[in-house]
Design an enzyme around this catalytic site. Structure first.
Site, short mmCIF file in Angstrom:
data_model
loop_
_atom_site.label_atom_id
_atom_site.label_comp_id
_atom_site.label_asym_id
_atom_site.label_seq_id
_atom_site.Cartn_x
_atom_site.Cartn_y
_atom_site.Cartn_z
N ASP A 1 0.85 -1.19 0.00
CA ASP A 1 0.00 0.00 0.00
C ASP A 1 0.89 1.24 0.00
O ASP A 1 2.04 1.19 0.45
CB ASP A 1 -0.87 -0.06 1.26
CG ASP A 1 -1.65 1.22 1.48
OD1 ASP A 1 -2.33 1.67 0.53
OD2 ASP A 1 -1.56 1.78 2.60
N ASP B 1 -0.17 5.03 0.80
CA ASP B 1 -0.37 6.05 1.83
C ASP B 1 -0.51 5.40 3.21
O ASP B 1 -1.34 4.51 3.42
CB ASP B 1 -1.62 6.88 1.51
CG ASP B 1 -1.52 7.55 0.14
OD1 ASP B 1 -0.39 7.74 -0.35
OD2 ASP B 1 -2.57 7.86 -0.44
MG LIG Z 1 -3.00 3.12 3.41
#
Ligand SMILES: [Mg+2]
Ligand SMILES: [Zn+2]
Length: 188
Positions: A8, A10
C-alpha cells in the site's frame, strides 16, 4: 513464478495526508527505500497497490497520481531500489466523475489490481504478501491466497483498535514497513 509483495502507498510507504494532491506533501517514511531494496535483493516482484478514490471524488487527478508515482520511482531508482509495478484504483462509490462512480473490481479489498499485476508478471500468489495500514490491505492478501500484513503506521494503530487489538486474517502485525519486510525475509 516469482513471489510478490504488494505494498500500500499512503500510510505504508509515505505518510497518509488525506487526499494527497501536492508533491510538496509527499513525506517518505525513513525506512521505505531500504525496505524495498531488501525485497528487490531477495528476488520479490514489488508492486504498489493503492486506492486513489480521491481521483473520482475530485480531490486529485489521475495525472497527479501518475506524476507522483513517476517521481517516487525516480527517488527509488536513485537509491538503487525498484518498484516493478504501480497500480492504483481511481474509482469511488461517491465519485463526482460519472465514469469513475462504478462498482469496480480494483478498489481494495477487491483483487483487480492484483489481477493487473498477474497480467504483467509471473507471480506465485501462494508465496506472496500484501502489506498495508488498513483491514482492506490484509483482506486483499487473504482474498487471493497470499498472506496479509498490517503495519501500525498510518491508520494501522486505529484499525487495530477498531478490531479489538487483533486484525482478522493478518499473518503478522508489524510496527512499520521495514519490520514487515524483515518478517517476510525470515518466513520465506
Ligand atoms: Mg494506506
Ligand atoms: Zn477501481
Amino acid at each position: 513464478m516469482t513471489p510478490a509483495v504488494f505494498i500500500d502507498r499512503d500510510g505504508t510507504m509515505i505518510q497518509d495526508v488525506g487526499y494527497l494532491s501536492r508533491a510538496a506533501d509527499i513525506t517518505w517514511y525513513p525506512w521505505t527505500i531500504d525496505a524495498i531494496r531488501l525485497l528487490n535483493r531477495a528476488g520479490f516482484v514489488v508492486c504498489v497497490t493503492t486506492n486513489q478514490g480521491g481521483i473520482g471524488l475530485g480531490h486529485t487527478t489521475e495525472a497527479f497520481v501518475r506524476e507522483t508515482h513517476a517521481g517516487m520511482a525516480r527517488v527509488l531508482g536513485d537509491a538503487g531500489a525498484r518498484v516493478d509495478g504501480w497500480y492504483y484504483c481511481p474509482h469511488h462509490p461517491d465519485a463526482i466523475v460519472p465514469a469513475l462512480k462504478i462498482d469496480c473490481a480494483c478498489r481494495k479489498p477487491g483483487r483487480g489490481m492484483i489481477d493487473q499485476a498477474l497480467a504483467d508478471h509471473a507471480i506465485d500468489l501462494a508465496k506472496s504478501f500484501t502489506i498495508g495500514d488498513k483491514a482492506i490491505d490484509v483482506a486483499l492478501g487473504t482474498g487471493v491466497g497470499a498472506r496479509g500484513i498490517l503495519v501500525r503506521t498510518g491508520y494501522g494503530e486505529a484499525q487495530l483498535e477498531k478490531f479489538g487489538g487483533a486484525m482478522p486474517g493478518a499473518a503478522y502485525v508489524a510496527d512499520d514497513l521495514m519490520s514487515a519486510v524483515s518478517w517476510i525475509l525470515r518466513s520465506s
